[in-house]
Structure formats: C-alpha cells, structure tokens
Motif scaffolding. Structure first.
Motif, PDB file in Angstrom:
ATOM      1  N   UNK A   1       0.828  -1.207   0.000  1.00 11.49           N
ATOM      2  CA  UNK A   1       0.000   0.000   0.000  1.00 11.49           C
ATOM      3  C   UNK A   1       0.861   1.255   0.000  1.00 11.49           C
ATOM      4  N   UNK A   2       1.915   1.267   0.797  1.00 12.13           N
ATOM      5  CA  UNK A   2       2.743   2.459   0.946  1.00 12.13           C
ATOM      6  C   UNK A   2       3.630   2.727  -0.270  1.00 12.13           C
ATOM      7  N   UNK A   3       3.818   1.750  -1.138  1.00 12.08           N
ATOM      8  CA  UNK A   3       4.747   1.901  -2.259  1.00 12.08           C
ATOM      9  C   UNK A   3       4.308   2.973  -3.238  1.00 12.08           C
ATOM     10  N   UNK A   4       3.016   3.095  -3.490  1.00  9.44           N
ATOM     11  CA  UNK A   4       2.493   4.091  -4.424  1.00  9.44           C
ATOM     12  C   UNK A   4       1.870   5.224  -3.617  1.00  9.44           C
ATOM     13  N   UNK A   5       2.383   6.417  -3.824  1.00  9.72           N
ATOM     14  CA  UNK A   5       2.024   7.544  -2.970  1.00  9.72           C
ATOM     15  C   UNK A   5       0.739   8.225  -3.430  1.00  9.72           C
ATOM     16  N   UNK A   6      -0.008   8.730  -2.460  1.00  7.74           N
ATOM     17  CA  UNK A   6      -1.155   9.581  -2.742  1.00  7.74           C
ATOM     18  C   UNK A   6      -0.652  10.996  -3.035  1.00  7.74           C
ATOM     19  N   UNK A   7      -1.484  11.856  -3.651  1.00  7.75           N
ATOM     20  CA  UNK A   7      -1.048  13.237  -3.890  1.00  7.75           C
ATOM     21  C   UNK A   7      -0.599  13.960  -2.616  1.00  7.75           C
ATOM     22  N   UNK A   8      -1.263  13.688  -1.503  1.00  4.91           N
ATOM     23  CA  UNK A   8      -0.854  14.330  -0.248  1.00  4.91           C
ATOM     24  C   UNK A   8       0.549  13.896   0.158  1.00  4.91           C
ATOM     25  N   UNK A   9       0.865  12.626  -0.058  1.00  2.71           N
ATOM     26  CA  UNK A   9       2.208  12.148   0.273  1.00  2.71           C
ATOM     27  C   UNK A   9       3.260  12.754  -0.649  1.00  2.71           C
ATOM     28  N   UNK A  10       2.935  12.878  -1.930  1.00  3.38           N
ATOM     29  CA  UNK A  10       3.882  13.488  -2.866  1.00  3.38           C
ATOM     30  C   UNK A  10       4.231  14.898  -2.406  1.00  3.38           C
ATOM     31  N   UNK A  11       3.236  15.656  -1.980  1.00  5.00           N
ATOM     32  CA  UNK A  11       3.485  17.017  -1.506  1.00  5.00           C
ATOM     33  C   UNK A  11       4.409  17.012  -0.290  1.00  5.00           C
ATOM     34  N   UNK A  12       4.240  16.060   0.612  1.00  5.25           N
ATOM     35  CA  UNK A  12       5.098  15.979   1.794  1.00  5.25           C
ATOM     36  C   UNK A  12       6.526  15.596   1.418  1.00  5.25           C
ATOM     37  N   UNK A  13       6.681  14.716   0.424  1.00  2.92           N
ATOM     38  CA  UNK A  13       8.016  14.325  -0.011  1.00  2.92           C
ATOM     39  C   UNK A  13       8.705  15.456  -0.782  1.00  2.92           C
ATOM     40  N   UNK A  14       7.945  16.230  -1.522  1.00  2.00           N
ATOM     41  CA  UNK A  14       8.516  17.414  -2.179  1.00  2.00           C
ATOM     42  C   UNK A  14       9.046  18.388  -1.127  1.00  2.00           C
ATOM     43  N   UNK A  15       8.274  18.571  -0.064  1.00  2.00           N
ATOM     44  CA  UNK A  15       8.698  19.502   0.992  1.00  2.00           C
ATOM     45  C   UNK A  15       9.934  18.984   1.720  1.00  2.00           C
ATOM     46  N   UNK A  16       9.956  17.685   2.043  1.00  6.09           N
ATOM     47  CA  UNK A  16      11.106  17.144   2.773  1.00  6.09           C
ATOM     48  C   UNK A  16      12.373  17.222   1.923  1.00  6.09           C
ATOM     49  N   UNK A  17      12.254  16.965   0.619  1.00  5.19           N
ATOM     50  CA  UNK A  17      13.419  17.056  -0.257  1.00  5.19           C
ATOM     51  C   UNK A  17      13.917  18.494  -0.350  1.00  5.19           C
ATOM     52  N   UNK A  18      12.991  19.448  -0.449  1.00  6.17           N
ATOM     53  CA  UNK A  18      13.384  20.857  -0.504  1.00  6.17           C
ATOM     54  C   UNK A  18      14.090  21.279   0.776  1.00  6.17           C
ATOM     55  N   UNK A  19      13.649  20.776   1.916  1.00  6.35           N
ATOM     56  CA  UNK A  19      14.309  21.102   3.181  1.00  6.35           C
ATOM     57  C   UNK A  19      15.732  20.557   3.178  1.00  6.35           C
ATOM     58  N   UNK A  20      15.912  19.328   2.719  1.00  4.45           N
ATOM     59  CA  UNK A  20      17.247  18.733   2.656  1.00  4.45           C
ATOM     60  C   UNK A  20      18.154  19.551   1.749  1.00  4.45           C
ATOM     61  N   UNK A  21      17.639  19.953   0.586  1.00  3.34           N
ATOM     62  CA  UNK A  21      18.443  20.743  -0.343  1.00  3.34           C
ATOM     63  C   UNK A  21      18.874  22.058   0.312  1.00  3.34           C
ATOM     64  N   UNK A  22      17.956  22.724   0.983  1.00  7.82           N
ATOM     65  CA  UNK A  22      18.287  23.980   1.651  1.00  7.82           C
ATOM     66  C   UNK A  22      19.311  23.768   2.755  1.00  7.82           C
ATOM     67  N   UNK A  23      19.178  22.666   3.517  1.00  6.06           N
ATOM     68  CA  UNK A  23      20.110  22.385   4.614  1.00  6.06           C
ATOM     69  C   UNK A  23      21.507  22.094   4.086  1.00  6.06           C
ATOM     70  N   UNK A  24      21.608  21.364   2.964  1.00  8.95           N
ATOM     71  CA  UNK A  24      22.920  21.088   2.371  1.00  8.95           C
ATOM     72  C   UNK A  24      23.577  22.388   1.915  1.00  8.95           C
ATOM     73  N   UNK A  25      22.815  23.259   1.263  1.00 12.30           N
ATOM     74  CA  UNK A  25      23.373  24.531   0.809  1.00 12.30           C
ATOM     75  C   UNK A  25      23.844  25.378   1.993  1.00 12.30           C
TER      76      UNK A  25
END
Length: 424
Positions: free
Chosen positions: A185-209
């Motif tokens: 069930x968890x393998x395929x993300x819902x739109x709400x999950x995609x939005x959360x993963x976009x946000x978490x990735x953006x936070x990581x990118x900002x933290x690395x910079x």
C-alpha cells in the motif's frame, strides 16, 4: 529566529493513505483485515503522530481495519493522546481511549478518569463524546472488542507486529504477518504524500546549501555534521542519532565505500569531494540524497570526466524510470551509459534504487504469490531515489542521488539543483 518559510508544520490532510491498494493487498493474500501498531503504519493509516514515544516501548495505540467494514476503522489509543486529534483531525472517527500509564495504580480506576485529558474546547465535540463513552481500562480488551465489532473474530488477520497478535490470544483467529500488505500500500504515494516528499526534499536541499556556506578552512567532519544538523533544525526538520550525513570519506587515494560513524574528526580540506547523502524527516516523511560538493573549488580534469558521465547517466535514468521498468534493467542501462560516456571502469560504478516515503524502503519484500521482490518493478506514483557513485580518491569520487517521482512519461526530479556537483 531562523527562517523556516516553506517548512512550517501545519495540520496534515485527514487521510494520507492509499486505502484502495491496502484492500487489494489484503484480498490478494486472503486476509480479512489488519491491525497496525507500528508507529509509521499507524501514522500512515490515521495521521496520528504521537510525541514522546520511543520505538522499543510497548505500543500505546493500535488501528484496526476490516475489509468487511471498510468505512469503519477503529483507533485504540492511550487516554493521554486523545486530545491530539483536536489539533490533527483524522478520517478515523471511532477513537477508543483506554486508561494508561499516567493514571495511578494506588487509586481505583474510574470511567471519569478520561476527563483529565479532555480540554475545554473538546467538550461537547461529537467524536470526543463518543470516545469518552467508549473509555476502557486496558488496551488489549479494547482491541479485542474492536476486532469483534468489525467482523474479524475467527478470521485471518494481518498484524504488522505478529508478536502483538499472538499475545492477544484471539481464539479461532489466525494472526498473519502484515508487513508486506502494508508496504504494498505504501509503495504508491497519494497526492498528499507526494506534496510531503517534495517539501522534505526541498528542506534537505536547503540544509545542504547552508552546510556548504558554513564551511571554513580548518573545519572537521564533525563540524560539518554539526552544521548540517543545525541547518536542518533551524529549517524545522529532524535528523536522527548518530547523524544525518551517511557516507564516510576515506582520505587520499583510498576508494573504499564507507559509511560515517559520527566519530570522524579529521579536517575537511579544500579540494576534497564531499558526498552529501543525507537522511532526516519532517512530518515523518523522509528525505534522502544530495550530491558531490568540491570543497572550495571545482572538479579537476579526471573528476570532471566522472562528473559529466554521472550527469549523463542521471539524465538517461529520468527518461527510463517509467512504470514497468525493473531495477536490474535500470542498473544495466545506467552502466551502459557510463561506458558510452568514457568512464574507465563502468563495472565499478555503484547504482542502486529503493522506495522512499515513511521509510527508505516502502516496498514489499515478498509478493502476494510468495515470490521474493528483490528485482522489483516501478509503478506510476512511486517515489524512487536513484544512487550513482563513481568511486575514486578524495579528489575524484563522484556521487549523485536524485529523488524521483515516477510517472507515465518518465521520472520527475524532486531536487531543483540539477546534476552538476556543488562547487566553491
């Protein structure tokens, strides 16, 4: 105060989970329902993200779902967690609290004990009043009752912790391992999950910079790890003990693959290639990845060849990561691109994939027909990081990890910074 614009935490959608895939997974395995007690699964199914609980403590919550009553999930929680749902609503409307560890053993249990945990603004709320009426004196009793209420007594029930299922002692019911149906069930993300993963990735990118900007001559690996952890915390995310940066960095010409221990204290010298592979979470959704940073400079001639070859592989993979592609096929394709790009030893390249969501796997290990799922197939809606490491010494190695949202026309990268190494 630190700037956190874009990463502020707010109430999540009432439902994050891909219920249709869960029902399919249960039916394909001949299972009638599932009882989840693992923190990630409870959060996934209900949105409940409890504070103060550690992973090896007895679970003070359980969610019960039945294929025979798909619109009536039940959540059993410790009484002190009941008010959490006033701040984070859930699609689960049947919440049943029980008298837990905060209540005294030296005084008799009373049904009014639950009132201690209901704030003024919760009184009179319909679901709170139902929860108040269902208050019980033990978690196991409430879980057994919910199993009966949902028509699961005497049936095959999946448990994401089979040991908990066995300890319940359900007469006539069969407790079955529920890991794989949950991961399916968890393998395929819902739109709400995609939005959360976009946000978490953006936070990581900002933290690395921010970490790159914090470096100065004389800084050590310990300083770099601390700078990353501080940047993550300032942005509103979380790293986990012993740290957020994954790769170790052998010195000199040593091309060994190593992971950090958190104990490294040698200097991060100018010209060194730092491989940012960073892990952490915000709202429980993971981030992963990063890329190479050439400390204080630019890649040398040989390193530039490795960087260009790695970028060519990444570009090709985005096109290749379509529904139906198998991991082994993607690895072979990536290696062939390394070869065409002139990499001197393409077989030395490390190329791997995994799912990403509430964990760094989110993939079933065994399919419904009992086969191992090692060489798994991409599906539309998956979020799959690819990892490309061309090994070499500290001035040559090249690393790139991109987080990819799989779609019908190929992959969409979640990082915004492209495939070239960070410099300067």
């Amino acid at each position: 105060m630190p700037e956190t614009t874009g990463f502020d935490r707010n109430p999540l959608p009432e439902r994050l989970c891909n219920l249709e895939r869960l029902w399919h997974a249960l039916e394909a395995r001949g299972l009638d329902g599932i009882v989840a007690t693992q923190p990630n699964n409870v959060f996934y199914l209900t949105g409940f993200n409890p504070i103060a609980h550690k992973s090896d403590e007895p679970r003070p919550y359980a969610v019960i779902l039945s294929r025979h009553a798909p619109d009536h999930p039940v959540l059993v929680v410790a009484d002190y967690y009941l008010a959490s749902f006033l701040g984070q609503p859930s699609w689960v409307e049947d919440i049943r609290p029980y008298r837990a560890v905060m209540m005294p053993l030296d005084l008799p249990a009373k049904r009014t004990d639950i009132d201690r945990f209901i704030p003024a603004h919760g009184r009179g709320v319909e679901w709170v009043e139902r929860a108040r009426a269902s208050y019980g004196f033990g978690m196991a009793d409430l879980v057994r009752k919910a199993i009966g209420d949902l028509g699961l007594a005497g049936r095959r029930i999946a448990f994401d912790d089979v040991g908990y299922g066995l300890r319940l002692g359900l007469d006539g019911s069969q407790a079955v391992d529920g890991y794989d149906p949950m991961m399916f069930a968890r393998a395929v993300k819902t739109p709400a999950e995609i939005a959360l993963l976009e946000r978490s990735t953006a936070l990581n990118e900002a933290a690395i910079c921010r970490t790159v900007a914090a470096w100065a001559p004389g800084a050590t690996w310990r300083d770099l790890n601390r700078a990353y952890a501080v940047a993550v915390s300032e942005l509103g995310g979380f790293v986990h003990d012993p740290g957020g940066m994954v790769w170790g960095h052998p010195r000199g010409a040593d091309a060994a693959l190593m992971l950090q221990t958190g104990l490294e204290t040698h200097e991060v010298t100018e010209g060194c290639h730092v491989m940012f592979d960073c892990h952490g979470t915000i709202d429980q959704y993971c981030w992963d990845g990063g890329k190479t940073w050439v400390v204080g400079g630019v890649p040398g001639v040989q390193a530039r060849k490795f960087a260009d070859a790695t970028a060519a592989v990444a570009t090709d993979l985005l096109d290749a990561m379509r529904p139906g592609a198998r991991v082994s096929e993607l690895q072979a394709r990536a290696r062939s691109v390394y070869r065409k790009a002139g990499a001197p030893d393409p077989d030395a390249a490390v190329i791997f994939f995994h799912g990403l969501g509430l964990s760094h796997m989110d993939l079933e290990q065994t399919t419904a027909d009992g086969k191992p799922n090692a060489d798994w197939t991409l599906e539309a809606g998956m979020v799959v990081p690819f990892h490309l490491l061309y090994p070499g010494g500290e001035h040559e190695r090249m690393w790139l990890e991109e987080v990819v949202h799989v779609g019908p026309d190929g992959g969409r990268p979640l990082f915004s910074w492209g495939f070239d190494p960070l410099t300067g």
